[in-house]
Design a protein around this motif. Structure first.
Motif, PDB file in Angstrom:
ATOM      1  N   ASP A 122       0.820  -1.215   0.000  1.00  0.00           N
ATOM      2  CA  ASP A 122       0.000   0.000   0.000  1.00  0.00           C
ATOM      3  C   ASP A 122       0.854   1.264   0.000  1.00  0.00           C
ATOM      4  O   ASP A 122       0.377   2.350  -0.358  1.00  0.00           O
ATOM      5  CB  ASP A 122      -0.917   0.012   1.221  1.00  0.00           C
ATOM      6  CG  ASP A 122      -1.934  -1.115   1.156  1.00  0.00           C
ATOM      7  OD1 ASP A 122      -2.603  -1.238   0.109  1.00  0.00           O
ATOM      8  OD2 ASP A 122      -2.031  -1.889   2.131  1.00  0.00           O
ATOM      9  N   SER A 123       2.108   1.105   0.431  1.00  0.00           N
ATOM     10  CA  SER A 123       3.030   2.247   0.445  1.00  0.00           C
ATOM     11  C   SER A 123       4.452   1.708   0.308  1.00  0.00           C
ATOM     12  O   SER A 123       4.753   0.604   0.802  1.00  0.00           O
ATOM     13  CB  SER A 123       2.896   3.059   1.744  1.00  0.00           C
ATOM     14  OG  SER A 123       3.785   4.163   1.735  1.00  0.00           O
ATOM     15  N   ALA A 124       5.281   2.455  -0.369  1.00  0.00           N
ATOM     16  CA  ALA A 124       6.678   2.012  -0.561  1.00  0.00           C
ATOM     17  C   ALA A 124       7.582   3.229  -0.709  1.00  0.00           C
ATOM     18  O   ALA A 124       7.122   4.329  -1.072  1.00  0.00           O
ATOM     19  CB  ALA A 124       6.800   1.104  -1.779  1.00  0.00           C
TER      20      ALA A 124
ATOM     21  N   GLN B 151       0.353  -1.442   8.801  1.00  0.00           N
ATOM     22  CA  GLN B 151       0.404  -2.436   9.862  1.00  0.00           C
ATOM     23  C   GLN B 151       1.574  -3.413   9.720  1.00  0.00           C
ATOM     24  O   GLN B 151       1.994  -4.041  10.686  1.00  0.00           O
ATOM     25  CB  GLN B 151      -0.908  -3.225   9.886  1.00  0.00           C
ATOM     26  CG  GLN B 151      -2.127  -2.360  10.143  1.00  0.00           C
ATOM     27  CD  GLN B 151      -2.068  -1.695  11.517  1.00  0.00           C
ATOM     28  OE1 GLN B 151      -1.653  -2.316  12.500  1.00  0.00           O
ATOM     29  NE2 GLN B 151      -2.481  -0.439  11.587  1.00  0.00           N
ATOM     30  N   SER B 152       2.093  -3.568   8.500  1.00  0.00           N
ATOM     31  CA  SER B 152       3.237  -4.465   8.295  1.00  0.00           C
ATOM     32  C   SER B 152       4.116  -3.907   7.185  1.00  0.00           C
ATOM     33  O   SER B 152       3.631  -3.179   6.304  1.00  0.00           O
ATOM     34  CB  SER B 152       2.747  -5.875   7.934  1.00  0.00           C
ATOM     35  OG  SER B 152       2.030  -5.853   6.709  1.00  0.00           O
ATOM     36  N   ALA B 153       5.374  -4.273   7.227  1.00  0.00           N
ATOM     37  CA  ALA B 153       6.305  -3.738   6.230  1.00  0.00           C
ATOM     38  C   ALA B 153       7.506  -4.653   6.086  1.00  0.00           C
ATOM     39  O   ALA B 153       7.863  -5.399   7.006  1.00  0.00           O
ATOM     40  CB  ALA B 153       6.764  -2.328   6.612  1.00  0.00           C
ATOM     41  N   LEU B 154       8.133  -4.591   4.901  1.00  0.00           N
ATOM     42  CA  LEU B 154       9.356  -5.334   4.599  1.00  0.00           C
ATOM     43  C   LEU B 154      10.427  -4.343   4.166  1.00  0.00           C
ATOM     44  O   LEU B 154      10.137  -3.317   3.535  1.00  0.00           O
ATOM     45  CB  LEU B 154       9.103  -6.349   3.473  1.00  0.00           C
ATOM     46  CG  LEU B 154       7.982  -7.373   3.681  1.00  0.00           C
ATOM     47  CD1 LEU B 154       7.803  -8.185   2.406  1.00  0.00           C
ATOM     48  CD2 LEU B 154       8.294  -8.281   4.865  1.00  0.00           C
ATOM     49  N   VAL B 155      11.668  -4.681   4.458  1.00  0.00           N
ATOM     50  CA  VAL B 155      12.774  -3.796   4.078  1.00  0.00           C
ATOM     51  C   VAL B 155      13.965  -4.651   3.671  1.00  0.00           C
ATOM     52  O   VAL B 155      14.205  -5.717   4.239  1.00  0.00           O
ATOM     53  CB  VAL B 155      13.161  -2.839   5.230  1.00  0.00           C
ATOM     54  CG1 VAL B 155      13.601  -3.611   6.452  1.00  0.00           C
ATOM     55  CG2 VAL B 155      14.268  -1.891   4.781  1.00  0.00           C
TER      56      VAL B 155
ATOM     57  N   ARG C 263      24.833   3.028  -0.301  1.00  0.00           N
ATOM     58  CA  ARG C 263      23.853   2.041   0.144  1.00  0.00           C
ATOM     59  C   ARG C 263      22.440   2.611   0.041  1.00  0.00           C
ATOM     60  O   ARG C 263      22.238   3.822   0.124  1.00  0.00           O
ATOM     61  CB  ARG C 263      24.158   1.613   1.584  1.00  0.00           C
ATOM     62  CG  ARG C 263      25.499   0.912   1.713  1.00  0.00           C
ATOM     63  CD  ARG C 263      25.849   0.555   3.132  1.00  0.00           C
ATOM     64  NE  ARG C 263      26.177   1.723   3.949  1.00  0.00           N
ATOM     65  CZ  ARG C 263      26.685   1.648   5.179  1.00  0.00           C
ATOM     66  NH1 ARG C 263      26.926   0.469   5.721  1.00  0.00           N
ATOM     67  NH2 ARG C 263      26.942   2.742   5.870  1.00  0.00           N
ATOM     68  N   MET C 264      21.475   1.673  -0.120  1.00  0.00           N
ATOM     69  CA  MET C 264      20.090   2.065  -0.354  1.00  0.00           C
ATOM     70  C   MET C 264      19.172   1.056   0.347  1.00  0.00           C
ATOM     71  O   MET C 264      19.508  -0.122   0.463  1.00  0.00           O
ATOM     72  CB  MET C 264      19.827   2.084  -1.865  1.00  0.00           C
ATOM     73  CG  MET C 264      18.439   2.482  -2.295  1.00  0.00           C
ATOM     74  SD  MET C 264      18.349   2.670  -4.109  1.00  0.00           S
ATOM     75  CE  MET C 264      18.559   0.955  -4.617  1.00  0.00           C
ATOM     76  N   LEU C 265      18.021   1.518   0.816  1.00  0.00           N
ATOM     77  CA  LEU C 265      17.019   0.655   1.430  1.00  0.00           C
ATOM     78  C   LEU C 265      15.736   0.712   0.614  1.00  0.00           C
ATOM     79  O   LEU C 265      15.291   1.796   0.214  1.00  0.00           O
ATOM     80  CB  LEU C 265      16.720   1.095   2.870  1.00  0.00           C
ATOM     81  CG  LEU C 265      17.798   0.866   3.933  1.00  0.00           C
ATOM     82  CD1 LEU C 265      17.295   1.362   5.278  1.00  0.00           C
ATOM     83  CD2 LEU C 265      18.187  -0.599   4.021  1.00  0.00           C
ATOM     84  N   LEU C 266      15.137  -0.481   0.383  1.00  0.00           N
ATOM     85  CA  LEU C 266      13.829  -0.569  -0.261  1.00  0.00           C
ATOM     86  C   LEU C 266      12.812  -0.985   0.799  1.00  0.00           C
ATOM     87  O   LEU C 266      13.013  -1.974   1.522  1.00  0.00           O
ATOM     88  CB  LEU C 266      13.852  -1.605  -1.385  1.00  0.00           C
ATOM     89  CG  LEU C 266      14.870  -1.399  -2.507  1.00  0.00           C
ATOM     90  CD1 LEU C 266      14.743  -2.514  -3.533  1.00  0.00           C
ATOM     91  CD2 LEU C 266      14.691  -0.044  -3.159  1.00  0.00           C
ATOM     92  N   ILE C 267      11.709  -0.264   0.905  1.00  0.00           N
ATOM     93  CA  ILE C 267      10.679  -0.547   1.913  1.00  0.00           C
ATOM     94  C   ILE C 267       9.336  -0.709   1.221  1.00  0.00           C
ATOM     95  O   ILE C 267       8.938   0.132   0.404  1.00  0.00           O
ATOM     96  CB  ILE C 267      10.588   0.581   2.959  1.00  0.00           C
ATOM     97  CG1 ILE C 267      11.954   0.817   3.619  1.00  0.00           C
ATOM     98  CG2 ILE C 267       9.524   0.272   4.000  1.00  0.00           C
ATOM     99  CD1 ILE C 267      11.972   1.983   4.580  1.00  0.00           C
ATOM    100  N   CYS C 268       8.652  -1.790   1.539  1.00  0.00           N
ATOM    101  CA  CYS C 268       7.278  -2.024   1.068  1.00  0.00           C
ATOM    102  C   CYS C 268       6.395  -2.261   2.306  1.00  0.00           C
ATOM    103  O   CYS C 268       6.751  -3.052   3.180  1.00  0.00           O
ATOM    104  CB  CYS C 268       7.209  -3.246   0.154  1.00  0.00           C
ATOM    105  SG  CYS C 268       8.169  -3.070  -1.356  1.00  0.00           S
ATOM    106  N   ALA C 269       5.235  -1.607   2.396  1.00  0.00           N
ATOM    107  CA  ALA C 269       4.380  -1.720   3.581  1.00  0.00           C
ATOM    108  C   ALA C 269       2.921  -1.915   3.182  1.00  0.00           C
ATOM    109  O   ALA C 269       2.499  -1.513   2.089  1.00  0.00           O
ATOM    110  CB  ALA C 269       4.539  -0.481   4.460  1.00  0.00           C
TER     111      ALA C 269
END
Length: 638
Positions: free
Chosen positions: A65-67, A138-142, A151-157
């Motif tokens: 739903d958000s990234a 409510q939940s997310a992955l990184v 360096r870079m971070l990818l976040i999906c929630a």
């Protein structure tokens, strides 16, 4: 094995086959999605757009739903490079803790990173906090990405707890290297584009002034020439006496001066014109579609006025001036080098005419340049072919005594005809440095030819002209003394004449040392062409000459001009008070002789007595005057 067991095994086998088919299908879809994402990312060259493309590719793999994409800066902070909405758009925060946790092994859940010191609060965590508003994540992955040294971070929630699972975590982990590869490629390409742009700028623009350089000017001028337009003009501009300015205020201030001149020139030219720094203190302006010559004249005057406004460097007031050469499309040039060549001719004509002016190119200038080129290219060979010869002109004492001084002059003769007059080839010899070998030859040849006459009386003297560039040679005095010694002539029978044109050279330490050394050896000096240059009483004091020679231009008007009479009388009185003899040059009439004798002038020189003549004639003339002093007395007995 009964029938029921057989059916159970068959059912399990079918389920296993279906699971395998589904796994293979998911793997195929995953691979296709990843490859499609790689194609999309590879096609994107702009990093800003690429970060958005990364999120779009993730959307095809993971139902978030958000990234967002977080990028580490050189200062060690994480900043949001791209986000689908504000929920995962973070302010800058220290990266070390988050990255250490994320890089600890593999992709993780956001809740673990949110507990790291420095992570922005409040975060969207899977904690079920009732204070979170509707649509809270409510939940997310990184997952981390590493490329080059960045360096870079990818976040999906997701807004639901059970939407994102371990399969999605694996997808995110598999996608991360592709994203890192795409970002690295885009960054490298941007660097190449930046480098190419920088090289393009450096190739076509001047680093000091920021103006176009000669290369870009040539390109534009070449286009104009190709289009065969006639209503255009090229102005070649040189800063007058810039070397002297540079030596006075320093090279750094000199650069600032050039920058300011470039700015003032830019503010002076019409819109659409091209102004370039050609190198050193030289600029050029390309004017297109001018109406008439008067427009260019007005522009040149405007440029000179604006550039001449006072400047102050290190408490020094400067008012720079320009010499401008102008060439138009009607002057016949057909190449860029041709335009610049004839513009250069016009510009140097402006310098020759006193500087701080502009000159339009004309055919007469071209003829003059071609003649000067021919002279310069033939000078050296002329000396080798012995085409130079000497003539002598007597300097007559008004007292009526014996003639004891002759001036040596050089002529360029080929096949019995004068090739070029001295007033044409001597300045070129001085400019090119050829005056050094030519001057050495003149001195030795004159002393050798006149040695018998010099030996006949210790009071006889030969007067030889020298140029300022010769006096600036550290070994000049030694060379003169050696030449005089080799010819076996006493030094006190040599007089060196220095034109007032070289008055500035007299203040040089090397020149003064040469003069002092020669005077100590017995050589006398004469100040030639006095009154035509930039001399002052300071120069007369610094240069203790024995003789002051008054230029012909002041003698011509003696019989008709009271002003010339007052000036010449003053020069004679000045020389007398300084302990110097005077010689009036260019005497051609008896009336001039009478006036000069009444003024107290000591010696005369000019066609009234004798034109410059060859060795055989001067020897006969001097012998006649020596044998019968009455003959010389009759000449001066008015």
């Amino acid at each position: 094995m009964n029938h029921q067991e057989t059916q159970e095994q068959l059912r399990e086998a079918l389920f296993a086959q279906e699971r395998l088919r589904l796994q293979e299908n998911r793997a195929r879809l995953k691979t296709e999605a990843l490859l499609k994402g790689l194609d999309v990312l590879t096609a994107c060259d702009n990093t800003v757009e690429l970060y958005q493309e990364i999120l779009e590719c993730l959307r095809t793999l993971i139902p978030f739903d958000s990234a967002s994409v977080l990028l580490e800066t050189r200062a060690g902070f994480l900043v949001t490079a791209a986000a689908t909405d504000s929920r995962l758009s973070f302010p800058s925060f220290p990266a070390e803790g988050a990255l250490l946790r994320a890089l600890g092994g593999r992709a993780s859940r956001l809740s673990k990173l949110a507990r790291v010191k420095g992570w922005p609060q409040p975060g969207y965590l899977e904690d079920g906090d009732p204070s979170h508003a509707e649509n809270a994540l409510q939940s997310a992955l990184v997952t981390p990405c590493l490329f080059n040294t960045q360096r870079m971070l990818l976040i999906c929630a997701s807004e639901r707890r059970d939407t994102l699972n371990s399969e999605h975590l694996d997808l995110l982990k598999d996608f991360a290297p592709l994203a890192a590869q795409a970002v690295q490629r885009a960054q490298e390409k941007e660097k190449l584009v930046t480098l190419a742009s920088s090289m393009e700028y450096q190739a076509h623009y001047d680093r000091l002034t920021g103006l176009p350089n000669r290369a870009l000017f040539d390109v534009r001028l070449r286009e104009i020439v190709r289009e065969n337009k006639s209503q255009h003009a090229v102005l070649l501009i040189d800063v007058d006496d810039f070397k002297k300015i540079n030596d006075t205020i320093g090279h750094l201030s000199g650069d600032l001066l050039l920058s300011e001149i470039g700015f003032r020139l830019s503010a002076s030219v019409p819109r659409g014109s091209l102004i370039a720094r050609m190198g050193g203190d030289e600029f050029a302006i390309l004017i297109e579609n001018y109406a008439q010559r008067e427009c260019i004249e007005a522009l040149c005057e405007q440029i000179q006025q604006k550039v001449a406004r006072p400047l102050y460097f290190r408490n020094r007031k400067l008012q720079p001036t320009l010499s401008i050469g102008v060439v138009t499309g009607h002057d016949g040039a057909t190449t860029t080098s041709g335009y610049l060549q004839i513009a250069d001719i016009a510009m140097y004509q402006a310098k020759a005419d006193g500087r701080n002016c502009y000159r339009f190119f004309d055919a007469v200038m071209q003829e003059k340049v071609e003649e000067e080129f021919n002279i310069e290219s033939n000078l050296s060979d002329a000396l080798t072919r012995r085409e130079f010869s000497l003539v002598y002109q007597p300097i007559v004492p008004l007292s009526g005594g014996y003639c004891q001084r002759v001036e040596v002059l050089v002529r360029w003769i080929r096949d019995g005809q004068i090739v070029y007059s001295p007033d044409k080839f001597i300045p070129i010899a001085e400019r090119t440095g050829f005056i050094r070998p030519l001057g050495d030859w003149i001195l030795e040849q004159a002393l050798t030819e006149m040695q018998p006459w010099l030996a006949s009386s210790p009071n006889n003297r030969v007067c030889v002209n020298v140029a300022g560039v010769q006096l600036l040679e550290s070994g000049f005095a030694d060379s003169v003394i050696d030449t005089v010694s080799n010819v076996k002539v006493p030094c006190n029978q040599l007089e060196l004449e220095l034109s007032e044109r070289f008055v500035a050279d007299l203040l040089d330490e090397v020149a003064l040392n040469n003069i002092v050394m020669l005077q100590r050896a017995g050589v006398s000096f004469a100040f030639d062409d006095f009154g035509t240059g930039q001399s002052s009483l300071l120069h007369l004091q610094k240069f203790p000459a024995n003789t002051l020679k008054i230029d012909k231009s002041f003698i011509d008007g003696l019989a008709t001009s009271d002003a010339d009479q007052r000036l010449v009388r003053g020069l004679i009185s000045l020389a007398s008070h300084l302990g110097m003899d005077t010689v009036a040059e260019g005497v051609e009439t008896q009336a001039q002789c009478i006036i000069l004798r009444a003024m107290g002038c000591a010696d005369l020189q000019g066609y009234y007595f004798s034109k410059p003549v060859a060795l055989s004639e001067i020897t006969a003339l001097l012998d006649t005057w020596w044998d019968s002093s009455a003959g010389l007395k009759n000449i001066v007995n008015f």
